[in-house]
Write an enzyme that holds these catalytic residues in place. Structure first.
Site, PDB file in Angstrom:
ATOM      1  N   ASN A   9      23.514  28.098  75.617  1.00 23.18           N
ATOM      2  CA  ASN A   9      22.081  27.873  75.440  1.00 23.18           C
ATOM      3  C   ASN A   9      21.900  27.421  73.993  1.00 23.18           C
ATOM      4  O   ASN A   9      21.961  28.226  73.080  1.00 23.18           O
ATOM      5  CB  ASN A   9      21.320  29.182  75.708  1.00 23.18           C
ATOM      6  CG  ASN A   9      19.841  29.062  75.377  1.00 23.18           C
ATOM      7  OD1 ASN A   9      19.321  27.965  75.218  1.00 23.18           O
ATOM      8  ND2 ASN A   9      19.175  30.198  75.272  1.00 23.18           N
ATOM      9  N   TRP A  10      21.705  26.123  73.836  1.00 26.76           N
ATOM     10  CA  TRP A  10      21.616  25.580  72.466  1.00 26.76           C
ATOM     11  C   TRP A  10      20.301  25.943  71.790  1.00 26.76           C
ATOM     12  O   TRP A  10      20.161  25.792  70.591  1.00 26.76           O
ATOM     13  CB  TRP A  10      21.784  24.055  72.496  1.00 26.76           C
ATOM     14  CG  TRP A  10      23.167  23.571  72.810  1.00 26.76           C
ATOM     15  CD1 TRP A  10      24.229  24.294  73.268  1.00 26.76           C
ATOM     16  CD2 TRP A  10      23.640  22.216  72.676  1.00 26.76           C
ATOM     17  NE1 TRP A  10      25.326  23.487  73.435  1.00 26.76           N
ATOM     18  CE2 TRP A  10      24.990  22.205  73.085  1.00 26.76           C
ATOM     19  CE3 TRP A  10      23.054  21.022  72.281  1.00 26.76           C
ATOM     20  CZ2 TRP A  10      25.768  21.045  73.094  1.00 26.76           C
ATOM     21  CZ3 TRP A  10      23.807  19.861  72.283  1.00 26.76           C
ATOM     22  CH2 TRP A  10      25.163  19.874  72.682  1.00 26.76           C
ATOM     23  N   LYS A  11      19.318  26.372  72.559  1.00 25.57           N
ATOM     24  CA  LYS A  11      17.976  26.688  72.020  1.00 25.57           C
ATOM     25  C   LYS A  11      17.420  25.467  71.276  1.00 25.57           C
ATOM     26  O   LYS A  11      17.658  24.338  71.688  1.00 25.57           O
ATOM     27  CB  LYS A  11      18.031  27.930  71.131  1.00 25.57           C
ATOM     28  CG  LYS A  11      18.770  29.095  71.778  1.00 25.57           C
ATOM     29  CD  LYS A  11      18.534  30.379  71.088  1.00 25.57           C
ATOM     30  CE  LYS A  11      19.392  31.463  71.699  1.00 25.57           C
ATOM     31  NZ  LYS A  11      18.996  32.791  71.298  1.00 25.57           N
ATOM     32  N   HIS A  96      13.938  32.559  79.915  1.00 26.64           N
ATOM     33  CA  HIS A  96      14.641  33.173  78.791  1.00 26.64           C
ATOM     34  C   HIS A  96      13.672  34.096  78.051  1.00 26.64           C
ATOM     35  O   HIS A  96      12.480  33.820  77.974  1.00 26.64           O
ATOM     36  CB  HIS A  96      15.165  32.072  77.860  1.00 26.64           C
ATOM     37  CG  HIS A  96      16.095  32.607  76.822  1.00 26.64           C
ATOM     38  ND1 HIS A  96      15.652  33.192  75.667  1.00 26.64           N
ATOM     39  CD2 HIS A  96      17.448  32.669  76.785  1.00 26.64           C
ATOM     40  CE1 HIS A  96      16.701  33.582  74.954  1.00 26.64           C
ATOM     41  NE2 HIS A  96      17.802  33.276  75.611  1.00 26.64           N
ATOM     42  N   GLU A  98      13.060  34.487  75.057  1.00 28.16           N
ATOM     43  CA  GLU A  98      12.288  33.832  73.981  1.00 28.16           C
ATOM     44  C   GLU A  98      11.085  33.096  74.556  1.00 28.16           C
ATOM     45  O   GLU A  98      10.037  33.020  73.932  1.00 28.16           O
ATOM     46  CB  GLU A  98      13.213  32.882  73.189  1.00 28.16           C
ATOM     47  CG  GLU A  98      14.173  33.675  72.312  1.00 28.16           C
ATOM     48  CD  GLU A  98      15.496  33.000  72.037  1.00 28.16           C
ATOM     49  OE1 GLU A  98      15.628  31.792  72.252  1.00 28.16           O
ATOM     50  OE2 GLU A  98      16.424  33.722  71.609  1.00 28.16           O
ATOM     51  N   GLU A 168      20.173  39.556  80.208  1.00 22.05           N
ATOM     52  CA  GLU A 168      20.186  39.469  78.753  1.00 22.05           C
ATOM     53  C   GLU A 168      19.319  40.572  78.165  1.00 22.05           C
ATOM     54  O   GLU A 168      18.080  40.425  78.085  1.00 22.05           O
ATOM     55  CB  GLU A 168      19.654  38.112  78.293  1.00 22.05           C
ATOM     56  CG  GLU A 168      20.463  36.946  78.813  1.00 22.05           C
ATOM     57  CD  GLU A 168      20.353  35.747  77.871  1.00 22.05           C
ATOM     58  OE1 GLU A 168      21.398  35.285  77.412  1.00 22.05           O
ATOM     59  OE2 GLU A 168      19.239  35.307  77.591  1.00 22.05           O
ATOM     60  N   GLY A 174      21.052  37.387  69.797  1.00 25.27           N
ATOM     61  CA  GLY A 174      21.010  36.883  68.424  1.00 25.27           C
ATOM     62  C   GLY A 174      21.013  37.975  67.369  1.00 25.27           C
ATOM     63  O   GLY A 174      20.736  37.722  66.205  1.00 25.27           O
ATOM     64  N   SER A 214      24.844  38.156  72.304  1.00 26.84           N
ATOM     65  CA  SER A 214      25.894  38.245  71.285  1.00 26.84           C
ATOM     66  C   SER A 214      27.303  38.276  71.888  1.00 26.84           C
ATOM     67  O   SER A 214      28.192  38.969  71.389  1.00 26.84           O
ATOM     68  CB  SER A 214      25.660  39.440  70.365  1.00 26.84           C
ATOM     69  OG  SER A 214      24.401  39.320  69.725  1.00 26.84           O
ATOM     70  N   GLY A 235      24.375  32.047  73.256  1.00 25.00           N
ATOM     71  CA  GLY A 235      23.523  31.383  72.273  1.00 25.00           C
ATOM     72  C   GLY A 235      24.338  30.916  71.081  1.00 25.00           C
ATOM     73  O   GLY A 235      24.954  29.854  71.096  1.00 25.00           O
ATOM     74  N   GLY A 236      24.368  31.739  70.047  1.00 25.55           N
ATOM     75  CA  GLY A 236      25.003  31.358  68.781  1.00 25.55           C
ATOM     76  C   GLY A 236      26.410  30.796  68.930  1.00 25.55           C
ATOM     77  O   GLY A 236      26.752  29.760  68.328  1.00 25.55           O
TER      78      GLY A 236
END
Ligand code: PEP
Length: 253
Positions: A9-11, A96, A98, A168, A174, A214, A235-236
């Site tokens: 997930n590049w966000k 998601h 976010e 999640e 994150g 994470s 993510g990251g």
């Protein structure tokens, strides 16, 4: 036996001009696992065409991070499923945390978006997960039950072929805090039980449930070894090809 699925997930990261390089680096770093693990990069909508182009001839598949439920119309700023398909996307992340936290996404809109995505032929990665406050208040099961049942309302058994669930825990996204493999497995088993209740055990056994929060090369193997953890939403660590490939290597074991 469910095939593992690792999706990045590049966000709101990675420019269109940076997209080709990252997708090609991911494809190169993961070529030994082609066919063994489903490898997906979900990118900002504006990066999708470049990502699809860069992924041609590789095992990497491309997805987006949201879609609207209407086919077209006066919905300024939204992206339709037809637009994503036309650009070559195969997957879309829906709900998601976010989007729930910052953009007013609700279980009802998750349901509308994900059903539209599946009806159009995309695979929907539907995200569920509790906040720290909800977990500490003993509401974990209630929250997951509600998100699953409202998010998947009116789904048919056939829809489940194009459904991936991502568990999640919001407190692990994150933050560097990962759910322990046992904590994650406990919720994955709960999600599987809800799928059994909704669709029967045969269908529930086929739906893949990703863990997200994470996940990185150093903790992926332990998480992915659990019975009901069928992949990861990353993510990251999806922004660096070698980290993403490390997770995919763990999934291929
Ligand atoms: C995510 O955004 O879906 C996620 C899991 O992020 P991270 O891996 O950075 O925690």
């Amino acid at each position: 036996m469910r095939k593992k699925i690792i999706a990045g997930n590049w966000k709101m990261n990675i420019l269109p001009s940076e997209t080709e390089a990252l997708v090609k680096a991911v494809a190169e770093a993961t070529k030994d696992y082609a066919g063994k693990v489903d490898i997906v990069c979900c990118t900002p909508a504006i990066d999708v065409p470049a990502a699809v182009n860069a992924a041609k001839g590789t095992a990497v598949e491309i997805g987006a991070e949201n879609c609207h439920w209407k086919a077209s119309g006066a919905y300024t700023g939204e992206i339709s499923t037809g637009m994503l398909l036309d650009a070559g996307a195969k997957y879309v992340i829906i709900g998601h945390s976010e989007r729930r936290q910052y953009f007013g996404e609700t279980d009802e809109t998750v349901n509308l978006r994900s059903r539209a995505a599946i009806a159009a032929g995309l695979t929907a990665i539907v995200c569920v997960g509790e906040t720290l406050e909800e977990r500490e208040a003993g509401k974990l099961n209630e929250v997951i039950d509600r998100q699953m049942k409202l998010g998947l309302k009116d789904y048919t058994v056939a829809d489940c072929e194009k459904l991936v669930i991502a568990y999640e825990p919001v407190w692990a996204i994150g933050t560097g805090k990962t759910a322990t493999p046992d904590q994650a497995q406990e919720v994955h088993a709960l999600i599987r039980a809800i799928l059994v209740e909704l669709f029967g055990s045969e269908t529930a056994e086929t739906v893949r449930i990703q863990y997200g929060g994470s996940m990185k090369p150093s903790n992926a193997a332990e998480l992915l070894a659990k019975k009901d953890i069928d992949g990861g939403l990353i993510g990251g660590a999806a922004l660096k090809a070698e980290d993403f490939a490390g997770i995919i290597a763990a999934a291929a074991q």
